[in-house]
Design an enzyme around this catalytic site. Structure first.
Site, short mmCIF file in Angstrom:
data_model
loop_
_atom_site.label_atom_id
_atom_site.label_comp_id
_atom_site.label_asym_id
_atom_site.label_seq_id
_atom_site.Cartn_x
_atom_site.Cartn_y
_atom_site.Cartn_z
CB ALA A 60 10.36 0.58 -10.43
N GLY B 218 6.13 -7.74 -20.38
CA GLY B 218 5.15 -6.67 -20.39
C GLY B 218 3.87 -7.02 -19.64
N GLY C 242 6.14 -9.54 -16.25
CA GLY C 242 7.56 -9.27 -16.02
C GLY C 242 8.22 -8.68 -17.26
N GLY D 268 0.81 -1.21 0.00
CA GLY D 268 0.00 0.00 0.00
C GLY D 268 0.85 1.26 0.00
CB ALA D 269 3.62 2.35 2.21
CG ASN D 270 6.23 -0.37 -1.77
OD1 ASN D 270 6.83 0.31 -0.97
ND2 ASN D 270 6.51 -1.64 -1.99
CG ASP E 288 3.88 -2.93 -4.64
OD1 ASP E 288 2.96 -3.74 -4.81
OD2 ASP E 288 4.80 -3.09 -3.82
#
Length: 301
Positions: free
Chosen positions: A282, A224, A221, A44-46, A252
């Site tokens: 990321a 795509g 992954g 969630g935080a991510n 995330d």
């Protein structure tokens, strides 16, 4: 009336304890790793940080402990521009994720939910104004399933709900029917589908749509993603070729970017294409939240 938040994330907040290893241990085996690093994390935080760094008006509804890890998480959210008015404090220690990362960037994760497991349906109902102010609500399953279901019941009439069922488990029909989309990787698709899972991403998407969600995205992954809507239309979104350093939290970032762009009116395929770019960016940096690109960094790639 414009929604106050483009994205509200209802979910977990963990401290990530990360160790680099040459290879992950087998049962009964001990391996030596690198230095322990502590990072703000939790699905969630991510997601909230990923969306806010891209420029979305973002809020987080979560629970952390009244401890150093909780303060680390709150500081990280605020530094990224996330509204933390919905983050509750206390009730249990902050959740912790124990993560090992191998040289290829693949990871294994064990989560101690801590305060995440105390985010109750009552807490969700208490945040009714926050939920009503969101254009899109995104959730995962590192908090109690009944709390996620309660959030669905409180959505604004024109709000969109995005769910990544991680860690995966059987989902009630009420929750599935609200998903637009349901976002899964191969492992999550197989768990949700059980014995009905086929062999290809198209099989998984068809099987998942049959369970009731309005749309489905299967992340693949390095290959795509595959999108599918209720009409049965499929679209494959290719990935970008990058040198992966650490895949922690990349899913995330993908889901947050997808949810935000859907709320801005993009089609599922368009939003997924943008999300693939964010996820690819990321994985080129270590860690979860600290690896997420800003809008400027993404444009420069």
């Amino acid at each position: 009336m414009q929604a106050e938040y483009e994205l509200l994330v209802v979910g977990s907040a963990n401290a990530d304890l990360v160790i680099g290893v040459e290879r992950r241990p087998a049962a009964g085996e001990t391996v030596l790793g690198g230095d322990l690093a502590v990072h703000p994390g939790g699905k969630g935080a991510n997601q909230a940080v990923a969306a806010a760094r891209l420029g979305a008006r973002t809020a987080l509804l979560a629970r952390v402990g009244d401890d150093a890890n909780g303060r680390l998480l709150l500081d990280s959210q605020r530094a990224s521009g996330v509204d933390t008015a919905g983050v509750l404090v206390g009730g249990a220690p902050t959740g912790v994720a124990l993560i090992t990362v191998d040289p290829s960037g693949d990871n294994s994760i064990v989560v101690s939910p801590g305060a995440n497991g105390r985010l109750t349906p009552e807490d969700i109902r208490g945040a009714g104004e926050l939920i009503a102010a969101a254009k899109v609500v995104s959730a995962q399953l590192e908090i109690p399933l009944e709390s996620v279901t309660e959030a669905v019941r409180m959505l604004a009439p024109d709000a969109r709900f995005v769910l990544n069922p991680s860690p995966p488990m059987p989902l009630p029909a009420e929750l599935l029917a609200a998903c637009d989309p349901l976002v899964v990787n191969e492992h999550e698709a197989r768990v949700v589908l059980g014995e009905a899972a086929g062999k290809s991403p198209q099989d998984w998407a068809r099987g998942l749509l049959a369970l009731g969600p309005r749309s489905v995205v299967v992340t693949l992954g390095a290959e795509g993603a595959l999108t599918a809507d209720a009409s049965g239309a499929f679209a494959h979104v290719p990935s970008l070729k990058v040198d992966a350093v650490d895949t922690t939290g990349a899913g995330d970032a993908f889901t947050a970017a997808l949810a935000w762009r859907l709320g801005r009116g993009e089609t599922l395929a368009e939003a997924a294409a943008f999300a693939v770019r964010v996820g690819a960016a990321a994985v080129t940096r270590a860690g979860a939240q600290e690896s997420y690109p800003t809008a400027e960094e993404l444009a420069a790639r």
